[in-house]
Scaffold this active site. Sequence first.
Site, PDB file in Angstrom:
ATOM      1  N   HIS A   1     -59.547  80.982  14.852  1.00  0.00           N
ATOM      2  CA  HIS A   1     -60.579  80.471  15.760  1.00  0.00           C
ATOM      3  C   HIS A   1     -61.023  79.040  15.388  1.00  0.00           C
ATOM      4  O   HIS A   1     -60.875  78.103  16.166  1.00  0.00           O
ATOM      5  CB  HIS A   1     -61.826  81.363  15.702  1.00  0.00           C
ATOM      6  CG  HIS A   1     -61.589  82.802  15.996  1.00  0.00           C
ATOM      7  ND1 HIS A   1     -61.372  83.272  17.267  1.00  0.00           N
ATOM      8  CD2 HIS A   1     -61.566  83.888  15.187  1.00  0.00           C
ATOM      9  CE1 HIS A   1     -61.224  84.592  17.229  1.00  0.00           C
ATOM     10  NE2 HIS A   1     -61.342  84.987  15.978  1.00  0.00           N
ATOM     11  N   ASP A   2     -61.644  78.932  14.215  1.00  0.00           N
ATOM     12  CA  ASP A   2     -62.369  77.700  13.887  1.00  0.00           C
ATOM     13  C   ASP A   2     -61.489  76.458  13.700  1.00  0.00           C
ATOM     14  O   ASP A   2     -61.938  75.342  14.012  1.00  0.00           O
ATOM     15  CB  ASP A   2     -63.238  77.916  12.644  1.00  0.00           C
ATOM     16  CG  ASP A   2     -64.352  78.917  12.901  1.00  0.00           C
ATOM     17  OD1 ASP A   2     -64.660  79.159  14.087  1.00  0.00           O
ATOM     18  OD2 ASP A   2     -64.904  79.451  11.925  1.00  0.00           O
TER      19      ASP A   2
END
Length: 312
Positions: free
Chosen positions: A242-243
């Site tokens: 995700h990040d």
Amino acid sequence: MPRKIIIDTDPGQDDAVAILLALASPEEIEVLGITAVAGNVPLELTAKNARIICELAGKPDVKVYAGCDRPMAKTLVTAEHVHGQTGLNGPKLPDPLMALQDGHGVDFIIDTLRAEPAGTVTLCPLGPLTNIATAFERAPDIIEKVQEIVLMGGAYFEVGNITPAAEFNIYVDPEAAEITFRSGVPIVVMPLDVTHKALVTPARNDAFRALGTPVGTAVAEMTDFFERFDKEKYGSEGAPLHDPCVTAYLIRPELFTGRHINVEIEVKSDLTRGMTVADWWGVTNRAPNAMFMGDIDADGFFALLTERLARL
Ligand SMILES: [Ca+2]
């Protein structure tokens, strides 16, 4: 000129990779500091994990601050079921020797935005938006000085991962998300719609491992741990990173495509609290406030990650 950023984070294995990518990319990114927030695990652990990652990257001089230990209005919800008890389960990494900076993460955000020329600092939130919104509430004068916010959070087509309707980062502190999305600052959003396409397949994880460095090994072991949850839940090929989509965007924005649309945060409903109500199809007259990404060149993303992690 590298872009000056503050990383606001709740590490988290995927936060760790996002930080490593930023620290490996000094031509494009200058990390002014890292502010930890309570999220995936409590603040004490996220503030420690951020330092563990800086040391893993060989960058013990990065300033790391502890920020808010709880959401603005709600009780803290954490995600040990995904990330493990420490938040960085997987590799065995030593406790950090570098100290936390004195002072509060929110004050660091405020002081930095006041000190730097207007429009030159980008905020990169990788967790609940508590620190960002608290800074905006406490010092409204800094809002117009922010160049851009590039954040991981929310979802439209993928809907929710912590509840049927809400993505974790927004769900943990919807009040903070509402303040952030209504701030008027230009926002780029990496929702689950994008991050669920950034999957660490076995071949991609082998490429990390094949770097043969402490960083490559640690990243491979982190995703080995982290992927169990998503494989079981979604039947996906591997863990979504995700990040790192946030820091990859700062280096190679052309890897991502999306729409400039209106995004509102649901804060009232018990059922859909923390939902990002994204007007993807333009069915309202609400003014656009965010570049909401929808797609990623995943092969290009992993090629960039592997190339950059090899530098550390
Ligand atoms: Ca995170």
